[in-house]
Design a protein around this motif. Structure first.
Motif, PDB file in Angstrom:
ATOM      1  N   SER A 108       3.802   5.627  -5.573  1.00 13.15           N
ATOM      2  CA  SER A 108       3.775   5.595  -7.050  1.00 13.15           C
ATOM      3  C   SER A 108       2.620   6.628  -7.544  1.00 13.15           C
ATOM      4  O   SER A 108       2.857   7.162  -8.669  1.00 13.15           O
ATOM      5  N   SER A 109       1.565   6.357  -6.903  1.00 15.29           N
ATOM      6  CA  SER A 109       0.545   7.196  -7.520  1.00 15.29           C
ATOM      7  C   SER A 109       0.640   8.660  -7.211  1.00 15.29           C
ATOM      8  O   SER A 109       0.423   9.458  -8.177  1.00 15.29           O
TER       9      SER A 109
ATOM     10  N   ALA B 262       8.149  -4.252 -10.559  1.00 13.52           N
ATOM     11  CA  ALA B 262       7.846  -3.059 -10.210  1.00 13.52           C
ATOM     12  C   ALA B 262       9.467  -2.372  -9.703  1.00 13.52           C
ATOM     13  O   ALA B 262       9.793  -1.374 -10.153  1.00 13.52           O
TER      14      ALA B 262
ATOM     15  N   SER C 129       0.948  -1.141  -0.109  1.00 11.96           N
ATOM     16  CA  SER C 129      -0.078   0.062  -0.117  1.00 11.96           C
ATOM     17  C   SER C 129       0.842   1.232  -0.033  1.00 11.96           C
ATOM     18  O   SER C 129       0.490   2.250  -0.753  1.00 11.96           O
TER      19      SER C 129
ATOM     20  N   LEU D 225       5.472   4.550 -14.405  1.00 15.16           N
ATOM     21  CA  LEU D 225       4.968   4.533 -12.946  1.00 15.16           C
ATOM     22  C   LEU D 225       3.482   3.926 -12.877  1.00 15.16           C
ATOM     23  O   LEU D 225       3.392   3.290 -11.682  1.00 15.16           O
ATOM     24  N   GLY D 226       2.842   3.828 -13.804  1.00 18.77           N
ATOM     25  CA  GLY D 226       1.620   3.246 -13.928  1.00 18.77           C
ATOM     26  C   GLY D 226       1.745   1.959 -13.692  1.00 18.77           C
ATOM     27  O   GLY D 226       0.797   0.669 -13.269  1.00 18.77           O
TER      28      GLY D 226
ATOM     29  N   SER E 119       3.882   1.625  -1.480  1.00 22.80           N
ATOM     30  CA  SER E 119       4.309   1.641  -2.620  1.00 22.80           C
ATOM     31  C   SER E 119       3.271   2.106  -3.758  1.00 22.80           C
ATOM     32  O   SER E 119       3.531   2.961  -4.581  1.00 22.80           O
ATOM     33  N   ILE E 120       1.886   1.519  -3.496  1.00 25.94           N
ATOM     34  CA  ILE E 120       0.908   1.996  -4.598  1.00 25.94           C
ATOM     35  C   ILE E 120       0.815   3.594  -4.253  1.00 25.94           C
ATOM     36  O   ILE E 120       0.363   4.432  -5.121  1.00 25.94           O
TER      37      ILE E 120
ATOM     38  N   GLN F 151       2.001  -3.607  -8.217  1.00 24.53           N
ATOM     39  CA  GLN F 151       1.858  -3.669  -6.512  1.00 24.53           C
ATOM     40  C   GLN F 151       0.218  -3.686  -6.192  1.00 24.53           C
ATOM     41  O   GLN F 151       0.037  -4.414  -5.187  1.00 24.53           O
ATOM     42  N   SER F 152      -0.598  -3.265  -7.037  1.00 24.55           N
ATOM     43  CA  SER F 152      -1.965  -3.179  -6.656  1.00 24.55           C
ATOM     44  C   SER F 152      -2.561  -4.790  -6.934  1.00 24.55           C
ATOM     45  O   SER F 152      -3.231  -5.269  -6.131  1.00 24.55           O
TER      46      SER F 152
ATOM     47  N   ILE G 102       2.196   0.860 -10.153  1.00 24.90           N
ATOM     48  CA  ILE G 102       0.948   0.944  -9.408  1.00 24.90           C
ATOM     49  C   ILE G 102       0.328  -0.628  -9.672  1.00 24.90           C
ATOM     50  O   ILE G 102      -0.444  -0.784  -8.897  1.00 24.90           O
TER      51      ILE G 102
END
Length: 186
Positions: A72-73, A170, A66, A104-105, A68-69, A111-112, A108
């Motif tokens: 990166s977001s 990632a 979370s 970057l997407g 990391s998400i 890691q999601s 996300i």
């Protein structure tokens, strides 16, 4: 020769900029990712009994994923802010600013996937295996384990491998991004 800057309140406040925040966020994300992926887990694996190691990973990985998400977001949002033409060219992946947004997407997305799908499945399988070890009185890797344990072992290896590959993807994406911003700037 470049002019010499004098440190003052104004120059210090000038460091709090989107680019400065971006570099701090990237450093936090990359450092955390490298530590968790290549050092922290190995140290814990070598130090803790296997069941304690599994319990530790079960508690720390959701926080890691979370974070990391979220980071990166935030980086993607700052990247879009610093590159205002990004959205108008989002379908041109060979443009450097767009390619980096895709990178970057990708972080996300990977890691999601780990946070919401593969990670929970891996933990459930690990705890099922721990329970069956107690019931059978054997470790998962001892000769003569049940067919159910063999099936859990296969499932766990597959899920753990998927999670590891997603995380490695990632880290590779973040490495590429870091090399890019180090060479070409924000």
């Amino acid at each position: 020769m470049a002019p010499v800057e004098v440190v003052s309140a104004a120059s210090f406040l000038g460091t709090v900029s989107p680019k400065g925040v971006y570099i701090l966020g990237y450093g936090w994300l990359y450092g955390m990712s490298v530590w968790v992926s290549f050092f922290g887990g190995i140290i814990a694996l070598r130090t803790l009994p296997r069941h304690q190691f599994g319990a530790l990973q079960h508690k720390t990985f959701p926080i890691y994923f979370s974070s990391s998400i979220g980071l990166s977001s935030a980086l993607l949002g700052l990247w879009a802010y610093v590159h205002p033409e990004l959205l108008a060219n989002i379908t041109s992946p060979l443009r450097a600013d767009v390619a980096q947004a895709y990178v970057l997407g990708t972080v996300i997305a990977l890691q999601s996937c780990n946070q919401f799908v593969v990670g929970p499945m891996t933990s459930r399988t690990m705890f099922q295996r721990h329970k069956l070890e107690k019931e059978e009185g054997k470790n998962y890797d001892e000769p003569g384990v049940s067919a159910q344990m063999k099936a859990l072992n296969t499932k766990f290896r597959m899920l753990h491998g998927m999670s590891s590959l997603a995380n490695l993807g990632a880290v590779i994406a973040l490495t590429f991004h870091g090399l890019w911003i180090g060479s070409y700037g924000l």
